[in-house]
Design an enzyme around this catalytic site. Structure first.
Site, PDB file in Angstrom:
ATOM      1  N   HIS A 166       0.830  -1.194   0.000  1.00 45.80           N
ATOM      2  CA  HIS A 166       0.000   0.000   0.000  1.00 45.80           C
ATOM      3  C   HIS A 166       0.873   1.256   0.000  1.00 45.80           C
ATOM      4  O   HIS A 166       2.082   1.186   0.216  1.00 45.80           O
ATOM      5  CB  HIS A 166      -0.932   0.027   1.220  1.00 45.80           C
ATOM      6  CG  HIS A 166      -2.128  -0.860   1.078  1.00 45.80           C
ATOM      7  ND1 HIS A 166      -2.083  -2.204   1.351  1.00 45.80           N
ATOM      8  CD2 HIS A 166      -3.402  -0.594   0.679  1.00 45.80           C
ATOM      9  CE1 HIS A 166      -3.282  -2.734   1.133  1.00 45.80           C
ATOM     10  NE2 HIS A 166      -4.089  -1.786   0.724  1.00 45.80           N
ATOM     11  N   LYS A 170      -0.548   4.813   4.607  1.00 43.77           N
ATOM     12  CA  LYS A 170      -1.382   3.849   5.338  1.00 43.77           C
ATOM     13  C   LYS A 170      -0.786   3.603   6.719  1.00 43.77           C
ATOM     14  O   LYS A 170       0.416   3.352   6.850  1.00 43.77           O
ATOM     15  CB  LYS A 170      -1.512   2.539   4.565  1.00 43.77           C
ATOM     16  CG  LYS A 170      -2.529   1.578   5.179  1.00 43.77           C
ATOM     17  CD  LYS A 170      -2.872   0.458   4.223  1.00 43.77           C
ATOM     18  CE  LYS A 170      -3.874  -0.513   4.833  1.00 43.77           C
ATOM     19  NZ  LYS A 170      -5.158   0.171   5.172  1.00 43.77           N
TER      20      LYS A 170
END
Length: 278
Positions: A166, A170
């Site tokens: 990600h 995040k």
């Protein structure tokens, strides 16, 4: 002869409020609502110190919606049938408390809840209808169903590893989607993920325990979300991969969840319920 005409009854649009309205996901949801034929933006919420407070929710699109971004939760929910929330666990819980009080339903895409927080959400579902899933993408949820099938067929002789990647912003790891993949696989194998998960390896770890499910996490750049589950056997390996190139998939899945909730009064549901995969 007198000509007559008939038409189907007009269905009122689903009125939707969006939490985190000025964030990346919030803006994607607002854009999807503006393009929708049957859903309309009715409220936009953000934290008190957001510079977007007091501005029109669709200003970033060059349009005027008449919906002002506010930090007043009750004001933001006043005209809503459903709240879509992709924020942080503590904020989402506070939002859900008021949703339950007002009879507003909710689609929850927030991840990182503790077991105690999940128990609290389940209790709130006795007062209103909730769809909660770590990933609202239709493709991801179809992938979860494929993983369930694969795990049952590859229950012996295959080592299972979950790799996710990600963007740098995040804050939780592994991702909620990766954990959900692990839960689906563990359930299919009759295992408890809490007992068989391995979240990191370093140094002399010894030979791999075949009953474990491994997780590896990558964070960097603007990666929207990549997930691969590796079933590694002797002489072959099977990889089931889902890659997101846009948050639009999460937004469209969220709107499908909104439509599903129209027929629900109370209860806790997930995307398998929304998509008829149970």
């Amino acid at each position: 002869m007198t000509a007559t005409t008939s038409s189907a009854p007009c269905v009122a649009p689903y009125r939707v409020a969006v939490a985190g309205a000025s964030g990346r996901m919030g803006r994607m949801l607002i854009e999807a609502l503006r393009a929708s034929d049957d859903c309309v933006l009715s409220g936009a919420l953000d934290i008190p110190d957001s510079p977007a407070i007091g501005t029109d929710a669709t200003a970033f699109l060059g349009h005027t919606s008449g919906v002002t971004i506010t930090s007043d939760l009750r004001a933001g929910l006043a005209n809503a049938d459903v709240l879509i929330d992709f924020t942080r666990p503590e904020g989402t819980l506070a939002h859900l408390q008021v949703c339950a009080e007002l009879g507003v339903k909710a689609v929850i895409g927030t991840t990182g809840f503790t077991p105690a927080q999940k128990t609290e959400i389940t209790a709130l579902a006795q007062r209103t209808a909730l769809v909660m899933a770590p990933n609202m993408s239709v493709g991801v949820n179809v992938t979860l169903k494929l993983l369930e099938m694969a795990a049952k067929a590859l229950s012996t002789g295959y080592d299972i590893e979950i790799i996710e990647a990600h963007h740098r912003h995040k804050v939780d790891a592994p991702s909620g989607t990766a954990l959900k993949m692990g839960e689906v696989i563990a359930d299919a194998l009759g295992r408890d993920l809490k007992e068989c998960a391995v979240y990191g390896r370093e140094g002399v770890t010894g030979e791999r325990d075949p009953s474990t499910i491994g997780f590896a996490t990558v964070r960097g750049g603007d990666i929207v979300g990549d997930h691969t589950v590796l079933f590694a056997g002797t002489g072959e390996r099977i990889e089931i991969t889902h890659k997101s190139s846009s948050r639009a998939t999460y937004a469209q899945g969220s709107l499908r969840a909104v439509r599903f909730l129209h027929a629900q009064k109370t209860g806790m549901f997930d995307m398998f319920d929304v998509l008829g995969l149970n």
